[in-house]
Design a protein around this motif. Structure first.
Motif, PDB file in Angstrom:
ATOM      1  N   UNK A  77       0.841  -1.181   0.000  1.00 51.43           N
ATOM      2  CA  UNK A  77       0.000   0.000   0.000  1.00 51.43           C
ATOM      3  C   UNK A  77       0.887   1.247   0.000  1.00 51.43           C
ATOM      4  N   UNK A  78       0.444   2.284  -0.718  1.00 51.23           N
ATOM      5  CA  UNK A  78       1.257   3.508  -0.861  1.00 51.23           C
ATOM      6  C   UNK A  78       1.543   4.158   0.485  1.00 51.23           C
ATOM      7  N   UNK A  79       0.557   4.161   1.392  1.00 52.59           N
ATOM      8  CA  UNK A  79       0.765   4.819   2.678  1.00 52.59           C
ATOM      9  C   UNK A  79       1.692   4.013   3.583  1.00 52.59           C
ATOM     10  N   UNK A  80       1.694   2.699   3.430  1.00 53.70           N
ATOM     11  CA  UNK A  80       2.636   1.878   4.189  1.00 53.70           C
ATOM     12  C   UNK A  80       4.068   2.246   3.791  1.00 53.70           C
ATOM     13  N   UNK A  81       4.277   2.424   2.500  1.00 56.73           N
ATOM     14  CA  UNK A  81       5.601   2.807   2.007  1.00 56.73           C
ATOM     15  C   UNK A  81       5.967   4.214   2.480  1.00 56.73           C
ATOM     16  N   UNK A  82       5.026   5.149   2.356  1.00 56.42           N
ATOM     17  CA  UNK A  82       5.287   6.521   2.762  1.00 56.42           C
ATOM     18  C   UNK A  82       5.632   6.623   4.242  1.00 56.42           C
ATOM     19  N   UNK A  83       4.938   5.859   5.068  1.00 54.74           N
ATOM     20  CA  UNK A  83       5.181   5.915   6.515  1.00 54.74           C
ATOM     21  C   UNK A  83       6.576   5.409   6.849  1.00 54.74           C
ATOM     22  N   UNK A  84       6.965   4.298   6.237  1.00 54.68           N
ATOM     23  CA  UNK A  84       8.292   3.751   6.532  1.00 54.68           C
ATOM     24  C   UNK A  84       9.400   4.644   5.974  1.00 54.68           C
ATOM     25  N   UNK A  85       9.160   5.238   4.810  1.00 49.86           N
ATOM     26  CA  UNK A  85      10.139   6.170   4.266  1.00 49.86           C
ATOM     27  C   UNK A  85      10.277   7.391   5.170  1.00 49.86           C
ATOM     28  N   UNK A  86       9.139   7.866   5.659  1.00 53.79           N
ATOM     29  CA  UNK A  86       9.160   9.049   6.520  1.00 53.79           C
ATOM     30  C   UNK A  86       9.924   8.783   7.806  1.00 53.79           C
ATOM     31  N   UNK A  87       9.813   7.573   8.333  1.00 53.47           N
ATOM     32  CA  UNK A  87      10.479   7.241   9.589  1.00 53.47           C
ATOM     33  C   UNK A  87      11.940   6.815   9.389  1.00 53.47           C
ATOM     34  N   UNK A  88      12.331   6.627   8.138  1.00 53.56           N
ATOM     35  CA  UNK A  88      13.697   6.180   7.855  1.00 53.56           C
ATOM     36  C   UNK A  88      14.686   7.314   7.772  1.00 53.56           C
ATOM     37  N   UNK A  89      14.578   8.265   8.672  1.00 53.64           N
ATOM     38  CA  UNK A  89      15.476   9.412   8.694  1.00 53.64           C
ATOM     39  C   UNK A  89      15.664   9.834  10.149  1.00 53.64           C
TER      40      UNK A  89
END
Length: 349
Positions: free
Chosen positions: A264-276
């Protein structure tokens, strides 16, 4: 103060229903193309919208201009909730057969049960009731002007406009891709229906909408989830008597139903957002308390532009929300992340 719990009753909540139809996709497409300031934020490219416009008749373009001025896409959505229409023909027939008062009353927005009598009277032409509805909606961006337009417009003109608007968009834009769009909507609705049996209603709404945490309200008994393609990535909210409606964006998985590895697009966005590292710091700070942009800038020792960029990434992932310059953590979205990852990795839907 200590509280001794003597009640055995659990907190009541709403029930969730999932529905889908090409007709809602049609009305939301009209809403999208007539919301000029929002167009650039939609997934459909500007070139695609321009291509659609070139395929429309001059009369249809005129109808869209009228819809943009008066937000009559709202009337179409309201009318679509009168009953479950099996086809565009059934919907258009209903528009033709409704009495003048019933048509106008169905187009007017729901402003609360206390104003339902005024809705009926306003549809009959009572100016005091029209003003009462406008006053009740005075803080809404377009409702007062919309209410005035619906109530004062000649019924034959209004009926013809709504009929032409819906038929023109459906025949030109929806019908040629009906099978493809219908399949995506069906797949997504089925996934949400399957998840409905596994999740608490409030968790389901948050998951389906990508982060909206909708708490129960005394007058709302049912939340209606309706998937859409055309308005991605936005949710569109509406109210009806006893109902809260979320027209939500279909997931990436529904576009690629044959490939179970598409997340899901939001699953990807959430993990990308937290990967910093810096964004994780912001999440921790906001988990402690609300902060303004300036406060976050001072605490992080970074430039305001850089911090604002990090906040935009977190907001896009629905992890952070803001009220003006004050930012807060969307804790429910963060808490549901492990379960969402588990759902993706588990193919037993």
């Amino acid at each position: 103060m200590e509280i001794i719990q003597t009640s055995g009753r659990s907190r009541e909540t709403y029930k969730v229903e999932v529905k889908h139809s090409l007709l809602w996709e049609c009305a939301l497409g009209i809403a999208a193309i007539t919301n000029t300031p929002l167009l650039s934020s939609l997934e459909k490219k500007e070139s695609e919208w321009n291509h659609i416009k070139t395929a429309l008749s001059s009369d249809m373009l005129s109808q869209l201009e009228l819809a943009e001025r008066h937000n009559t896409w709202k009337a179409l959505l309201q009318l679509l909730h009168l009953k479950d229409y099996p086809s565009i023909e059934a919907f258009l027939q209903n528009i033709s057969e409704l009495t003048a008062v019933d048509l106008k009353a169905a187009c007017l927005p729901f402003l609360g049960q206390a104003y339902q009598a005024d809705v009926q009277k306003a549809a009959e032409g009572n100016q005091e009731s029209v003003q009462a509805l406008k006053n009740a909606a005075k803080d809404h961006t377009f409702f007062p002007a919309y209410i005035q337009f619906i109530c004062q417009t000649d019924i034959d003109f209004l009926r013809s406009h709504l009929y032409s608007l819906m038929e023109g968009w459906y025949r030109t834009v929806i019908q040629p891709e009906a099978d493809q769009i219908g399949t995506v909507l069906t797949v997504d609705a089925a996934a949400k229906e399957a998840m409905r049996r596994r999740k608490h209603p409030e968790e389901l709404v948050t998951w389906a909408t990508g982060g909206i945490h909708y708490l129960p309200e005394p007058s709302v008994h049912t939340v209606l989830l309706i998937p859409h393609v055309v308005y991605r990535p936005w949710n569109v909210e509406a109210d009806l008597a006893g109902h809260k409606i979320f027209y939500y964006p279909v997931s990436n998985q529904s576009f690629h139903s044959a490939d179970p590895y598409i997340p899901d697009q939001f699953l990807v966005l959430k993990h990308k957002a937290l990967g910093d590292e810096q964004r994780l710091k912001i999440v921790k700070m906001l988990g402690e308390k609300e902060h303004t942009l300036q406060e976050l800038t001072n605490r992080l020792g970074m430039g305001k532009t850089t911090v604002h960029h990090h906040l935009k990434v977190l907001k896009a992932a629905r992890l952070v929300r803001n009220n003006g310059t004050v930012y807060s953590l969307n804790g429910n979205v963060l808490q549901s992340l492990p379960a969402e990852l588990e759902d993706y990795l588990d193919d037993r839907l």
